[in-house]
Design an enzyme around this catalytic site. Structure first.
Site, PDB file in Angstrom:
ATOM      1  N   PHE A 213       4.697  -9.448   5.670  1.00 10.46           N
ATOM      2  CA  PHE A 213       4.251  -9.739   4.314  1.00 10.46           C
ATOM      3  C   PHE A 213       3.968  -8.446   3.564  1.00 10.46           C
ATOM      4  O   PHE A 213       3.374  -8.425   2.525  1.00 10.46           O
ATOM      5  CB  PHE A 213       2.995 -10.622   4.325  1.00 10.46           C
ATOM      6  CG  PHE A 213       1.913 -10.155   5.276  1.00 10.46           C
ATOM      7  CD1 PHE A 213       0.984  -9.225   4.865  1.00 10.46           C
ATOM      8  CD2 PHE A 213       1.852 -10.648   6.571  1.00 10.46           C
ATOM      9  CE1 PHE A 213      -0.010  -8.781   5.726  1.00 10.46           C
ATOM     10  CE2 PHE A 213       0.865 -10.223   7.449  1.00 10.46           C
ATOM     11  CZ  PHE A 213      -0.072  -9.283   7.021  1.00 10.46           C
TER      12      PHE A 213
ATOM     13  N   SER B 154       3.638   0.327   8.329  1.00 16.47           N
ATOM     14  CA  SER B 154       4.826   1.163   8.390  1.00 16.47           C
ATOM     15  C   SER B 154       4.552   2.406   9.232  1.00 16.47           C
ATOM     16  O   SER B 154       5.440   2.915   9.920  1.00 16.47           O
ATOM     17  CB  SER B 154       5.269   1.559   6.983  1.00 16.47           C
ATOM     18  OG  SER B 154       4.204   2.178   6.279  1.00 16.47           O
TER      19      SER B 154
ATOM     20  N   VAL C   1       0.843  -1.196   0.000  1.00 19.07           N
ATOM     21  CA  VAL C   1       0.000   0.000   0.000  1.00 19.07           C
ATOM     22  C   VAL C   1       0.878   1.246   0.000  1.00 19.07           C
ATOM     23  O   VAL C   1       1.711   1.435   0.900  1.00 19.07           O
ATOM     24  CB  VAL C   1      -0.937   0.013   1.220  1.00 19.07           C
ATOM     25  CG1 VAL C   1      -1.771   1.301   1.237  1.00 19.07           C
ATOM     26  CG2 VAL C   1      -1.854  -1.203   1.203  1.00 19.07           C
TER      27      VAL C   1
ATOM     28  N   VAL D 193       0.937   5.618  -1.618  1.00 19.81           N
ATOM     29  CA  VAL D 193       0.460   6.730  -2.449  1.00 19.81           C
ATOM     30  C   VAL D 193       1.641   7.679  -2.625  1.00 19.81           C
ATOM     31  O   VAL D 193       2.295   8.046  -1.642  1.00 19.81           O
ATOM     32  CB  VAL D 193      -0.726   7.469  -1.804  1.00 19.81           C
ATOM     33  CG1 VAL D 193      -1.183   8.626  -2.699  1.00 19.81           C
ATOM     34  CG2 VAL D 193      -1.881   6.518  -1.527  1.00 19.81           C
TER      35      VAL D 193
ATOM     36  N   TYR E  44      -3.906   3.361   9.768  1.00 24.57           N
ATOM     37  CA  TYR E  44      -4.873   2.312   9.497  1.00 24.57           C
ATOM     38  C   TYR E  44      -6.011   2.225  10.500  1.00 24.57           C
ATOM     39  O   TYR E  44      -7.005   1.528  10.237  1.00 24.57           O
ATOM     40  CB  TYR E  44      -4.141   0.973   9.356  1.00 24.57           C
ATOM     41  CG  TYR E  44      -3.283   0.972   8.114  1.00 24.57           C
ATOM     42  CD1 TYR E  44      -3.841   0.745   6.870  1.00 24.57           C
ATOM     43  CD2 TYR E  44      -1.925   1.266   8.188  1.00 24.57           C
ATOM     44  CE1 TYR E  44      -3.066   0.781   5.720  1.00 24.57           C
ATOM     45  CE2 TYR E  44      -1.149   1.303   7.041  1.00 24.57           C
ATOM     46  CZ  TYR E  44      -1.718   1.065   5.814  1.00 24.57           C
ATOM     47  OH  TYR E  44      -0.948   1.115   4.672  1.00 24.57           O
TER      48      TYR E  44
ATOM     49  N   VAL F 203      -7.251   9.200  -2.225  1.00 17.82           N
ATOM     50  CA  VAL F 203      -6.814   8.027  -2.993  1.00 17.82           C
ATOM     51  C   VAL F 203      -6.720   6.796  -2.095  1.00 17.82           C
ATOM     52  O   VAL F 203      -7.214   5.710  -2.446  1.00 17.82           O
ATOM     53  CB  VAL F 203      -5.463   8.309  -3.680  1.00 17.82           C
ATOM     54  CG1 VAL F 203      -4.921   7.041  -4.330  1.00 17.82           C
ATOM     55  CG2 VAL F 203      -5.613   9.407  -4.725  1.00 17.82           C
TER      56      VAL F 203
ATOM     57  N   ARG G  20      -3.658  13.200   0.288  1.00 13.38           N
ATOM     58  CA  ARG G  20      -4.747  14.079   0.744  1.00 13.38           C
ATOM     59  C   ARG G  20      -5.765  14.378  -0.364  1.00 13.38           C
ATOM     60  O   ARG G  20      -6.347  15.441  -0.432  1.00 13.38           O
ATOM     61  CB  ARG G  20      -4.188  15.383   1.326  1.00 13.38           C
ATOM     62  CG  ARG G  20      -3.306  15.145   2.550  1.00 13.38           C
ATOM     63  CD  ARG G  20      -2.711  16.422   3.103  1.00 13.38           C
ATOM     64  NE  ARG G  20      -1.891  16.128   4.256  1.00 13.38           N
ATOM     65  CZ  ARG G  20      -0.609  15.747   4.204  1.00 13.38           C
ATOM     66  NH1 ARG G  20      -0.027  15.638   3.021  1.00 13.38           N
ATOM     67  NH2 ARG G  20       0.075  15.490   5.299  1.00 13.38           N
ATOM     68  N   ARG G  21      -5.950  13.402  -1.229  1.00 12.88           N
ATOM     69  CA  ARG G  21      -6.970  13.520  -2.278  1.00 12.88           C
ATOM     70  C   ARG G  21      -8.019  12.412  -2.169  1.00 12.88           C
ATOM     71  O   ARG G  21      -8.841  12.251  -3.061  1.00 12.88           O
ATOM     72  CB  ARG G  21      -6.321  13.436  -3.667  1.00 12.88           C
ATOM     73  CG  ARG G  21      -5.330  14.538  -3.985  1.00 12.88           C
ATOM     74  CD  ARG G  21      -4.943  14.447  -5.446  1.00 12.88           C
ATOM     75  NE  ARG G  21      -3.840  15.352  -5.781  1.00 12.88           N
ATOM     76  CZ  ARG G  21      -3.345  15.464  -7.013  1.00 12.88           C
ATOM     77  NH1 ARG G  21      -3.862  14.740  -7.997  1.00 12.88           N
ATOM     78  NH2 ARG G  21      -2.346  16.277  -7.259  1.00 12.88           N
TER      79      ARG G  21
END
Length: 409
Positions: free
Chosen positions: A409, A118, A82, A84, A123, A93, A90-91
């Site tokens: 993973f 990370s 994951v 961006v 999350y 996405v 901050r859009r």
């Protein structure tokens, strides 16, 4: 230009992985590790966000089995890859990718999604709660005597080629999976993760080594490690860096640690990612010389609350109505009646008054038994609506062994 979320195609994999490298600091993986990532990629579970021809965000999942309390193996989505790019934050996405992915996980019939973070703060917004912790140790092997248990002299230790020993190590690992919540049943290809050893990732240590512990010809445990040489004014001061260590019984485990403590030209042993109830600190005379550290490891999210709660067992009989808040996956929100014991459980929708109120993230933290519902309540994250419900549920949700994620993973 507008962005578009699309499934990943094999012809786009290299550009997709390049985006990951950039987002995580721009240091490219070794060719060996990159080839392995490509080999284990489940292409139908990976996605990309594109702006024109450029990939600006990535995401995906792996298919694992996860041991839940009671020993059952539950299919789960292991969320991965994951990112961006800084130009597109901050859009919305990331939110769009997470919503798309959780809908897909739900449609696949997987009751849980898990990840390693990370940046953990990200999350919680999407319903993930920290469900396991991991122990780090740097042990002073000069001042501490090696672990001893009756029978360790009967364990044969054999130094072997790490790659050739993979089948033996996997047999040991597979026997341990049902015994501890949080352990992953690995799909083909994942057995190679533990023996990847590109020189660029050694940080000054030597090549990967593997020792097997055998009793009467049966492999009962193994340790993978590397030695980082170091010399000071008083002589050798090297460090043994343990990557994995597993054993089927306490004697084989103690024998492996005694071997690691005694490697020539070293003064310490360092290991990360161990369960918080690891026996080693109890096998030495002075735990302070182990320099212990703890951090969160696996983040867990119930994607189907009813199926997830019914899939595990409970340490004591419990009957409780949970009011679950879940803005991101609205099919989970509402009241659920859980009735279960050490043999099994049923969890169904109900209109009855709630006994406990919590978010899906707190439920994820408590699910494997590693985080107490009472501790969450003391932090103001769980509300008791019926006197006595919190204590009973806390006891039932607990686990006799600490949940543990054996690898990332």
């Amino acid at each position: 230009m507008t962005t578009e979320l699309q499934p990943l195609r094999w012809t786009e994999w290299d550009a997709w992985f390049d985006t990951l490298d950039v987002a995580f600091g721009g240091v490219a993986d070794s060719s060996e590790r990159r080839a392995w990532w490509r080999e284990i990629t489940e292409i139908d579970r990976m996605m990309a966000v594109r702006e024109g021809a450029a990939t600006v965000a990535t995401g995906g999942a792996f298919s694992f089995g996860l041991t839940v309390p009671g020993g059952a193996e539950l299919p789960v989505a292991g969320v991965t890859a994951v990112c961006v790019l800084p130009t597109h934050r901050r859009r919305g996405v990331l939110r769009s990718m997470m919503r798309h992915q959780l809908t897909d996980v739900h449609e696949r019939g997987e009751a849980l999604a898990v990840l390693t973070a990370s940046e953990p703060a990200i999350y919680g917004r999407f319903g993930y709660g920290a469900a396991t912790r991991e122990l780090r140790m740097t042990v002073d092997t000069v001042r501490l005597a090696a672990p001893e248990l009756p029978g360790v002299d009967g364990v044969r230790l054999r130094l072997v080629d790490p790659v050739a020993a993979v089948p033996d190590c996997e047999r040991v690992y597979a026997q341990l999976v049902p015994e501890r919540p949080g352990m992953l049943a690995r799909r083909p290809g994942w057995e190679r993760q533990g023996v990847l050893d590109p020189e660029s990732e050694r940080d000054g240590a030597g090549m990967l080594q593997c020792v097997l512990a055998e009793v009467d010809g049966e492999v009962r445990g193994y340790a993978r490690y590397a030695v980082k040489p170091e010399w000071g004014g008083a002589g050798p001061n090297g460090q043994v860096r343990v990557r994995q260590i597993d054993a089927l019984d306490p004697v084989a485990y103690a024998a492996l640690w005694r071997y690691l403590f005694g490697i020539d030209l070293t003064a310490s042993v360092a290991v990360r990612g161990r369960p918080v109830d690891d026996p080693l600190p109890l096998l030495v005379a002075d735990q302070r010389r182990c320099r212990l550290g703890v951090r969160e490891a696996l983040f867990l999210r119930p994607v189907d609350v009813g199926a997830a709660l019914a899939a595990r067992t409970y340490r004591t009989p419990v009957e409780v109505v949970l009011e679950v808040a879940d803005d991101f996956c609205p099919w989970n929100a509402g009241r659920w009646r859980l009735a279960g014991d050490e043999k099994g459980a049923v969890c169904e929708r109900t209109a009855d008054p709630a006994d406990l109120a919590l978010s899906v993230g707190e439920l994820g933290s408590a699910y494997l038994g590693g985080v107490s519902l009472t501790a969450l309540a003391r932090a103001g994250l769980v509300r008791e609506l019926r006197p006595g419900a919190l204590a009973a549920a806390t006891l039932a949700f607990g686990s006799d062994v600490a949940p543990w994620l054996p690898h990332g993973f």
